[in-house]
Enzyme design. Structure first.
Site, PDB file in Angstrom:
ATOM      1  N   GLU A 160       0.798  -1.228   0.000  1.00 30.02           N
ATOM      2  CA  GLU A 160       0.000   0.000   0.000  1.00 30.02           C
ATOM      3  C   GLU A 160       0.835   1.285   0.000  1.00 30.02           C
ATOM      4  O   GLU A 160       0.820   2.050   0.981  1.00 30.02           O
ATOM      5  CB  GLU A 160      -0.970   0.007   1.185  1.00 30.02           C
ATOM      6  N   GLU A 357      -5.207  -8.725   1.001  1.00 26.40           N
ATOM      7  CA  GLU A 357      -5.884  -8.403   2.263  1.00 26.40           C
ATOM      8  C   GLU A 357      -7.352  -8.144   1.999  1.00 26.40           C
ATOM      9  O   GLU A 357      -7.711  -7.460   1.024  1.00 26.40           O
ATOM     10  CB  GLU A 357      -5.330  -7.106   2.897  1.00 26.40           C
TER      11      GLU A 357
HETATM   12  C1  FCB Z   1      -4.536  -2.073   5.470  1.00 28.86           C
HETATM   13  C2  FCB Z   1      -3.146  -2.346   5.985  1.00 28.86           C
HETATM   14  C3  FCB Z   1      -3.102  -3.371   7.089  1.00 28.86           C
HETATM   15  C4  FCB Z   1      -4.264  -3.231   8.052  1.00 28.86           C
HETATM   16  C5  FCB Z   1      -5.556  -3.155   7.299  1.00 28.86           C
HETATM   17  C6  FCB Z   1      -6.780  -3.063   8.194  1.00 28.86           C
HETATM   18  O1  FCB Z   1      -4.584  -0.819   4.900  1.00 28.86           O
HETATM   19  O2  FCB Z   1      -2.331  -2.810   4.952  1.00 28.86           O
HETATM   20  O3  FCB Z   1      -1.869  -3.269   7.717  1.00 28.86           O
HETATM   21  O4  FCB Z   1      -4.060  -2.183   8.886  1.00 28.86           O
HETATM   22  O5  FCB Z   1      -5.547  -2.066   6.437  1.00 28.86           O
END
Ligand code: FCB
Length: 449
Positions: A160, A357
């Site tokens: 990110e 994620e």
């Molecule tokens: C993302 C991050 C991760 C976590 C999630 C909820 O943006 O990559 O580390 O904090 O959100």
């Protein structure tokens, strides 16, 4: 089984070093920007977090018990190079042990080299707005690869970059807590450059490997379908979803985006000859993080700053989320996930995608040794169905990493937001499997919903 996933679909969970490890001074680790940022602002810190640095065998045992075959984790640069340059063998040895323990349990490790925890020593040299960090990051990537590359095939350079650049240096809500939009844009460019140089370094070291970067995407919704709203949505979409993606795909920064940001005066001057070629290293796979959509409205006065992470993005404002929210206040829209994956499939010309994620925070309670987290079970069921729908319609999604294995340190929110499949009591460090962990284990076992 009603919704089956493709054979060989990679099921996993994801974590990040600073969010779980604790032991922030052990074995020569140097401070990262998250240590100094939390100390300066008085926020909760990443120590002890989940004490995973000392309990990693127990945590791998949980993965093994649940039968989840992939594990995405990040390496802390400040353990490997406490001063950003000099190698600390004890730090490398931890990840060496971790990888061995995963493999002994039949779990495939997926390494992320940067999940936001820059060595403070490099912030002291200017942090990501300092272009020199791109080369230092490539050295670090190579150092880690030399130790783990014989056993790890899946490498993600950066997690990110949007957050690292714009929340870290734009609105300053994250470490290093700097509010300088011009610098944030340069940080974004340098993070891309660092990715490109690290990808080259990883590939120069031989071996079979899959190189990726993980981007977070926010599909943009508007209430009204008129020209002004479409333009507001376009602005946010280009900043959030295309600033990083388009250069990675070899298309450079979209001209409209450069025009949106021109008044800040820093991005174009930061792009040196040859940078765009370095950034556009071929990706084997794109890591996709999806949590929630964003809502955009036009701002009447084109000179007014927005409330997006890069306030200097003008002409639009981010509206509050609505509908069913998670405890973090994020909107639950699984249908946007399907649309996003289909859009990526087209926009990226068929590049394989892995969900790196996806998950949700809710308020959980341990009752008689159980955590009945129905809302999280529903969130996963709905979002997995959304991924399945995208695959059915042609998206080449190869895997899904649930965020997160453990309740953990949720950055500026500290320990208030629980994202884990496994409940962690931060006083006693006791782990309890939530119902969502059992649900997910069942999905994994059946390769379907
Ligand atoms: C993302 C991050 C991760 C976590 C999630 C909820 O943006 O990559 O580390 O904090 O959100």
């Amino acid at each position: 089984m009603t919704l089956g996933f493709p054979d060989g679909f990679r099921w996993g969970t994801a974590t990040a070093a600073y969010q779980i490890e604790g032991s922030t001074t052990a074995d020569g680790r140097g401070p990262s920007i998250w240590d100094t940022f939390t100390a300066r602002t008085g926020l909760a810190t990443g120590d002890p977090a989940c004490d995973h640095y000392r309990r990693y065998r127990e945590d791998i045992g949980l993965l093994s018990e649940l039968g989840i075959p992939y594990y995405r984790f990040s390496v802390a640069w400040s353990r490997i190079m406490p001063d950003g340059r000099t190698v600390e063998p004890r730090g490398l040895a931890f990840y060496d042990r971790l990888v061995d323990a995963l493999l002994e349990n039949g779990i495939t490790p997926m390494v992320t080299l940067y999940h936001w925890d820059l060595p403070e020593a490099l912030q002291a040299e200017g942090g990501w707005p300092n272009r020199e960090l791109a080369d230092l990051f490539a050295d670090y990537a190579l150092t880690v690869h030399k130790v783990l590359g014989d056993r790890v095939q899946q490498w993600t350079t950066i997690n990110e970059p949007f957050c690292a650049a714009f929340i870290g240096y734009g609105n300053g809500d994250h470490a290093p807590g700097i509010q300088d939009e011009g610098a944030a844009l340069v940080a974004g460019h340098n993070l891309l450059l660092a990715h490109g140089k690290a990808a080259q370094a990883l590939r120069s070291d031989g071996g079979e490997q899959e190189v990726s970067i993980v981007l977070n995407f926010a599909p943009v919704l508007t209430d009204v379908d008129d020209a002004a709203h479409r333009e507001a949505a376009r602005r946010f979409d280009f900043l959030h979803n295309r600033f990083f993606l388009d250069p990675l795909l070899g298309r450079g920064y979209p001209p409209e985006l450069l025009a949106d940001l021109a008044h800040l005066g820093t991005l174009e001057p930061a792009i040196a000859d040859g940078d765009l070629e370095i950034i556009a290293q071929p990706l084997d796979v794109l890591g996709v993080n999806y949590y929630a959509p964003a809502r955009a409205v036009p701002l009447e006065d084109p000179e007014t700053d927005s409330n997006c992470p890069l306030p200097g993005l003008r002409g639009m404002d981010v509206q509050p989320p609505r509908g069913e929210l998670t405890s973090l206040g994020w909107e639950q829209r699984p249908e946007c996930f399907t649309d996003l994956l289909l859009w990526l499939q087209g926009h990226c010309g068929g590049l394989p995608l892995v969900i790196a994620e996806n998950g949700a925070a809710f308020e959980d309670e341990v009752v008689e040794g159980r955590v009945h987290d129905e809302k999280r079970v529903r969130y996963f069921a709905d979002h997995l169905a959304a991924v399945h729908a995208a695959i059915e319609r042609g998206a080449d999604v190869r895997g899904y990493m649930a965020w997160s294995l453990l309740d953990n340190f949720e950055w500026a929110m500290g320990y208030t937001q629980r994202f884990g499949l496994v409940h962690v009591d931060f006083e006693t460090q006791e782990r309890v499997l939530k119902d969502s962990a059992l649900f997910y284990a069942d999905v994994v076992a059946r390769n379907g919903l």
